[in-house]
Motif scaffolding. Structure first.
Motif, PDB file in Angstrom:
ATOM      1  N   ALA A 308       0.854  -1.183   0.000  1.00 30.72           N
ATOM      2  CA  ALA A 308       0.000   0.000   0.000  1.00 30.72           C
ATOM      3  C   ALA A 308       0.891   1.234   0.000  1.00 30.72           C
ATOM      4  CB  ALA A 308      -0.909  -0.008   1.220  1.00 30.72           C
ATOM      5  N   GLU A 309       0.734   2.094  -1.019  1.00 32.31           N
ATOM      6  CA  GLU A 309       1.620   3.253  -1.141  1.00 32.31           C
ATOM      7  C   GLU A 309       1.009   4.510  -0.540  1.00 32.31           C
ATOM      8  OE1 GLU A 309       4.741   3.815  -2.741  1.00 32.31           O
ATOM      9  OE2 GLU A 309       5.078   1.661  -2.677  1.00 32.31           O
ATOM     10  N   TYR A 310      -0.155   4.920  -0.983  1.00 34.98           N
ATOM     11  CA  TYR A 310      -0.797   6.092  -0.386  1.00 34.98           C
ATOM     12  C   TYR A 310      -2.307   6.078  -0.633  1.00 34.98           C
ATOM     13  CZ  TYR A 310       0.588   7.642  -5.093  1.00 34.98           C
ATOM     14  OH  TYR A 310       0.824   7.720  -6.423  1.00 34.98           O
ATOM     15  N   VAL A 311      -3.029   6.812   0.219  1.00 35.25           N
ATOM     16  CA  VAL A 311      -4.484   6.921   0.055  1.00 35.25           C
ATOM     17  C   VAL A 311      -4.801   8.334  -0.428  1.00 35.25           C
ATOM     18  CG1 VAL A 311      -5.100   5.223   1.783  1.00 35.25           C
ATOM     19  CG2 VAL A 311      -4.761   7.590   2.458  1.00 35.25           C
TER      20      VAL A 311
ATOM     21  N   THR B  54      12.194   6.956  -4.771  1.00 34.66           N
ATOM     22  CA  THR B  54      12.563   7.462  -6.083  1.00 34.66           C
ATOM     23  C   THR B  54      11.953   8.837  -6.306  1.00 34.66           C
ATOM     24  OG1 THR B  54      10.634   6.420  -7.015  1.00 34.66           O
ATOM     25  CG2 THR B  54      12.683   5.158  -7.087  1.00 34.66           C
ATOM     26  N   TRP B  55      12.373   9.451  -7.382  1.00 32.39           N
ATOM     27  CA  TRP B  55      11.868  10.737  -7.832  1.00 32.39           C
ATOM     28  C   TRP B  55      10.341  10.658  -7.981  1.00 32.39           C
ATOM     29  CZ3 TRP B  55      12.019  15.572  -8.154  1.00 32.39           C
ATOM     30  CH2 TRP B  55      11.526  16.296  -9.235  1.00 32.39           C
ATOM     31  N   ASP B  56       9.869   9.552  -8.563  1.00 35.78           N
ATOM     32  CA  ASP B  56       8.444   9.340  -8.761  1.00 35.78           C
ATOM     33  C   ASP B  56       7.680   9.367  -7.454  1.00 35.78           C
ATOM     34  OD1 ASP B  56       8.823   8.976 -11.423  1.00 35.78           O
ATOM     35  OD2 ASP B  56       7.423   7.283 -11.518  1.00 35.78           O
ATOM     36  N   GLN B  57       8.241   8.672  -6.463  1.00 35.18           N
ATOM     37  CA  GLN B  57       7.533   8.579  -5.187  1.00 35.18           C
ATOM     38  C   GLN B  57       7.434   9.936  -4.518  1.00 35.18           C
ATOM     39  OE1 GLN B  57       9.888   5.339  -3.735  1.00 35.18           O
ATOM     40  NE2 GLN B  57       8.108   4.019  -3.500  1.00 35.18           N
ATOM     41  N   LYS B  58       8.515  10.724  -4.631  1.00 32.69           N
ATOM     42  CA  LYS B  58       8.482  12.055  -4.025  1.00 32.69           C
ATOM     43  C   LYS B  58       7.433  12.928  -4.696  1.00 32.69           C
ATOM     44  CE  LYS B  58      13.355  12.012  -2.883  1.00 32.69           C
ATOM     45  NZ  LYS B  58      14.631  12.395  -3.480  1.00 32.69           N
ATOM     46  N   LEU B  59       7.410  12.859  -6.042  1.00 36.91           N
ATOM     47  CA  LEU B  59       6.457  13.667  -6.795  1.00 36.91           C
ATOM     48  C   LEU B  59       5.023  13.232  -6.470  1.00 36.91           C
ATOM     49  CD1 LEU B  59       7.061  15.909  -8.732  1.00 36.91           C
ATOM     50  CD2 LEU B  59       6.805  14.318 -10.631  1.00 36.91           C
ATOM     51  N   TYR B 310       5.973   8.807 -13.918  1.00 36.65           N
ATOM     52  CA  TYR B 310       6.111  10.095 -14.615  1.00 36.65           C
ATOM     53  C   TYR B 310       7.142   9.939 -15.710  1.00 36.65           C
ATOM     54  CZ  TYR B 310       3.576  11.939 -10.658  1.00 36.65           C
ATOM     55  OH  TYR B 310       2.617  12.166  -9.720  1.00 36.65           O
ATOM     56  N   ARG B 311       6.841  10.513 -16.857  1.00 37.67           N
ATOM     57  CA  ARG B 311       7.747  10.361 -17.996  1.00 37.67           C
ATOM     58  C   ARG B 311       8.201  11.717 -18.483  1.00 37.67           C
ATOM     59  NH1 ARG B 311       3.881   6.173 -20.120  1.00 37.67           N
ATOM     60  NH2 ARG B 311       2.612   8.028 -20.263  1.00 37.67           N
ATOM     61  N   LYS B 312       9.341  11.694 -19.163  1.00 42.00           N
ATOM     62  CA  LYS B 312       9.764  12.913 -19.836  1.00 42.00           C
ATOM     63  C   LYS B 312       8.886  13.019 -21.078  1.00 42.00           C
ATOM     64  CE  LYS B 312      14.015  13.546 -21.431  1.00 42.00           C
ATOM     65  NZ  LYS B 312      15.460  13.319 -21.420  1.00 42.00           N
ATOM     66  N   PRO B 313       8.199  14.158 -21.247  1.00 41.79           N
ATOM     67  CA  PRO B 313       7.280  14.234 -22.386  1.00 41.79           C
ATOM     68  C   PRO B 313       8.009  14.287 -23.712  1.00 41.79           C
ATOM     69  CG  PRO B 313       7.412  16.335 -21.242  1.00 41.79           C
ATOM     70  CD  PRO B 313       8.181  15.364 -20.419  1.00 41.79           C
TER      71      PRO B 313
END
Lengths: 358, 495
Positions: A308-311, B54-59, B310-313
């Protein structure tokens, strides 16, 4: 005094004639519509009588005219008219006072049954209607569907073998045969049972069963019973139901792997806290049709690790990480996924092993 | 092999039989096995290196945060709107100069480039075509029908619609390509869940800001037919690019007449736009709720939403897909329906019955209903004419006013669609007896009326059902009439 009145009428005559014509046309339309409805209703009554004869036969009751009239709530004269029409159409023949289906009649009965169950399947899996609302609609629609449309519908639904109530859907050519089933009220304790049929009437009882995840296909196990009620487990959660309610649930012995028997300690995915990881044990049997296919296609197969990552705001949905992908599920879907939480175990080790679990 | 002699019907029977025997776990096992195999291949070939967040998780933490998520979302969308509205001004004026306005590009050059353009550019295409037709000695009615009717209408739609779409759609596709759009659906899901709709409706609604027809097409991403219908029917509550100019124009009129200038005066226009958009969103939720509890009753279907990384467009691809697939596609449809509308407008203004143009009769016919709704016959007639394309509402209103009342000291030609500045527009409207109440009712009606012809056609294409197309068309207009009548008469009661 009279002449001005005539002149006045003449002025208005065109309007009067138009108004009368319009009214008459409207009235005629109403009458025609009413006649059509009545004709329709009569045809539907024939179908209903036919279905009843077939069902009574299956349940080993004698389908006599008076019994039929009693169940359908028709006056004897009206019931005789219905039987007359049935004989005319050569759907039934009389033997002593019993009504027996002819070949044509049996075909029509199978068609109706097939139509009813396929329509119910479509309404539940395709249109997402709740199980307790589909019976009436299927009853209305089954009379107006042709064999070709039914074949098309069957194909569209992917040739389902069972309807959402758990009743088998006959193919176009099968005969009607009774199936061996037991009532849950008399089922032994501590023996896993698979729900094969749930009565759709009365609706209140059905809703109550649905709330406890008791639907065709679910696997439950009675853990305790007394005079009034029985204690049972389904999808890893304990519930109770009165013995009277258990009468409307039909079961068969469940030939299942231990993981699905409900005896193992499993939790719904909703119990997984943010940051925790678990592995999927199985999808609940109450999740069927399109919903089940969708979850499987996303990779929610037994043995998979899920975190589970986030809600979101309002806690309506949760994002889960599975196979390096983020997938958001609503609470309703998460409740149908049964997992075991993994507490502080080396996840890398499990990741390597997990492909053996499947 | 004797089996090869089986009849097709026998084979079908055999399939039927076999299917009864297939275990109901069959599909589960099949899918499970496929995934297990894929897993084994991944295990032997892919190595996962880093373990930290990762960067993704922070975003994701920021963008889907229960508290920051929503304000960020509003901010991002406000930016997109602002860029669209302000950015579209220059190309819009350019196209109008090129295609329609008297004097061609010269006034555009003076305003935006601060220089006088060469004399060769001081004729618009409209004027050149007029010269050409006159040179060919074409009869007056033909010139009128083709140039003042069809050409002007199409040119207007192109110059008003093309620039905002060419800005909005690439920006929207950019958000899509970045992977942000599914996060919006995730953030907004509780609102849709409460109102009995699908979370992915958030995406189709966002698309609807660009164009309702495109929004309706986007509803294909919703699996459940019930929730798809809800999304299709309520898409019209999103103010599309074709209606934005109308809202902005009225906002500017309000700013010019009601506020006393300065910072406050400037923000009146912006506030008007925001208020209309928010009201649209609120009404959309209300109608969602009503529909899912009456004609489209049922359970929520499976909600599964992939949140891609998230991807680089890919900028080039974005420009290509958004311009070709969306902008040009939508524009082509709009032009197709605008051309016949041009004919109708010209006919209404120029066909006469016993000396009076048809338009005057129609305006008088619609005046009572218009008064009841706090509007006027002119506005209603403009809306009826503008069913094919909403962009032409304001010019049609101006044309009708000029037709009805002469020129009012403004240098306008009768019987043609025209464009005027905000100051002139305000003067013209208020000379016709418009008040603050008329403006408010007009804004409400801009939000709540039937979808444009393109959208109705698209709804028919998507649903193939007369019933749902009719509902989607008539529901908003019925709501608009009712709400306008209520607002107008309460307003009159208190003033």
């Amino acid at each position: 005094m009279f002449i001005p009145f005539l002149a006045y009428l003449e002025n208005q005559a065109l309007w009067l004639v138009t108004a009368c014509a319009l009214l008459t046309a409207f009235w005629l339309m109403l009458v025609l519509w009413g006649l059509g409805r009545r004709q329709q209703h009569r045809l539907e009554q024939l179908d209903d009588a036919l279905k009843l004869i077939a069902t009574l036969k299956l349940e080993c009751h004698l389908p006599t005219i008076s019994r039929l009239g009693g169940i359908m709530g028709l006056m004897p004269t009206r019931m005789l008219q219905v039987v007359d029409r049935l004989l005319q159409k050569q759907w039934v023949h009389l033997q002593d006072d019993q009504l027996l289906l002819t070949n044509d009649g049996r075909q029509r009965a199978v068609h109706l049954l097939r139509a009813h169950r396929l329509i119910e399947t479509q309404l539940v899996y395709d249109a997402g209607l709740p199980l307790d609302q589909v019976h009436r609609q299927a009853d209305r629609q089954e009379h107006h569907i042709t064999e070709e449309q039914l074949t098309e519908l069957n194909e569209h639904l992917g040739f389902p073998a069972f309807d959402p109530h758990g009743d088998p859907i006959p193919s176009a050519s099968t005969m009607l045969e009774p199936d061996q089933m037991w009532s849950l009220a008399t089922w032994e304790t501590n023996t896993p049972a698979k729900v094969t049929h749930v009565e759709d009437e009365p609706p209140a009882a059905l809703r109550k069963l649905l709330r406890m995840n008791v639907t065709p296909g679910s696997i439950l196990c009675i853990t305790h019973r007394d005079e009034q009620e029985l204690l049972f487990e389904v999808d890893g959660q304990a519930h109770t139901m009165p013995n009277t309610l258990a009468l409307s649930v039909q079961v068969q012995p469940a030939l299942v792997k231990p993981a699905e028997s409900g005896l193992q300690v499993v939790q719904p995915l909703t119990d997984l806290q943010v940051g925790q990881t678990g592995h999927i044990v199985t999808l609940s049997r109450s999740c069927q049709g399109f919903g089940r296919r969708r979850l499987l296609d996303l990779g929610l197969t037994p043995g998979t690790l899920i975190t589970a990552e986030y809600v979101n705001f309002g806690h309506s949905a949760t994002a889960y990480k599975i196979r390096q992908t983020l997938i958001a599920l609503r609470q309703e879907q998460a409740r149908q996924i049964l997992i075991q939480v993994i507490h502080s175990i080396d996840l890398d080790q499990l990741e390597v092993n997990s492909n053996h679990v499947t | 092999m004797s089996k090869s002699k089986l009849q097709p019907s026998e084979i079908l029977d055999q399939i039927d039989e076999l299917r009864q025997e297939v275990d109901e776990h069959f599909r589960d096992e099949l899918v499970g096995e496929i995934y297990a195999q894929a897993h084994r291949v991944t295990q032997s070939t892919v190595k996962v290196l880093s373990k930290g967040p990762t960067w993704d998780q922070k975003l994701d933490w920021l963008l889907t945060h229960p508290i920051w998520g929503w304000p960020l979302m509003v901010l991002i969308f406000a930016t997109v709107f602002w860029l669209t509205v302000t950015g579209a001004n220059i190309p819009s004026a350019f196209l109008a100069g090129l295609l329609i306005e008297e004097g061609g590009l010269s006034s555009w050059g003076r305003e935006y480039l601060n220089l006088d353009l060469p004399a060769g550019l001081s004729h618009s295409l409209y004027e050149l075509l007029h010269m050409l037709f006159n040179g060919l000695h074409s009869p007056g009615w033909l010139t009128g029908l083709l140039l003042d009717g069809v050409y002007l209408c199409v040119a207007w739609v192109v110059s008003v619609m093309l620039p905002p779409m060419a800005i909005f759609f690439p920006l929207f596709t950019l958000l899509e390509d970045l992977g942000y759009l599914p996060r919006i659906a995730f953030n907004m899901d509780p609102m849709f869940k409460v109102t009995g709709a699908h979370g992915k409706q958030a995406l189709t609604m966002a698309m609807g800001f660009g164009c309702n027809a495109a929004g309706v097409i986007a509803c294909r991403i919703i699996d459940s037919p019930r929730e798809k219908l809800i999304a299709i029917i309520t898409n019209n509550f999103m103010i599309c690019n074709g209606r934005f100019p109308t809202v902005i124009a009225i906002g500017a009129v309000l700013a010019a007449t009601q506020a006393k200038g300065g910072f406050l005066g400037g923000s009146v226009a912006a506030f008007t736009v925001i208020a209309v958009v928010s009201l649209g969103v609120l009404l959309m939720f209300a109608v969602n709720y009503a529909l899912s509890r009456t004609v489209l009753r049922g359970q929520s279907s499976t909600f599964t939403l992939e949140l891609p990384p998230y991807r680089k467009p890919a900028i080039l691809r974005i420009i290509y897909t958004s311009l070709i697939d969306r902008t040009l596609f939508v524009l082509a449809r709009a032009v197709t329906v605008a051309a016949p509308a041009g004919v109708v407008i010209w006919l209404v203004a120029n066909l006469s019955i016993s000396g009076e143009p048809v338009g005057i009769y129609l305006v008088h016919l619609l005046n009572p209903l218009g008064w009841l709704m706090g509007l006027s016959g002119v506005i209603l007639l403009a809306y009826i004419i503008a069913i094919p394309a909403n962009e032409i509402v304001v010019p049609t209103i101006i044309m009708l006013i000029v037709l009805l009342s002469g020129t009012h000291g403004l240098e306008l030609e009768t019987g043609k669609m025209v464009e005027t500045g905000t100051e002139n527009l305000a003067k013209l409207l208020f000379a016709q007896g418009w008040t603050l109440q008329t403006c408010v009712c007009f804004l409400l009606f801009v939000l709540l009326h039937n979808p444009c012809g393109t959208t109705i056609w698209t709804i028919w294409k998507e649903t193939h059902s007369l019933k749902w197309t009719a509902l989607a068309t008539l529901l908003p207009v019925a709501m608009g009439i009712t709400i306008c009548i209520i607002v107008a008469n309460i307003w009159r009661l208190f003033s």
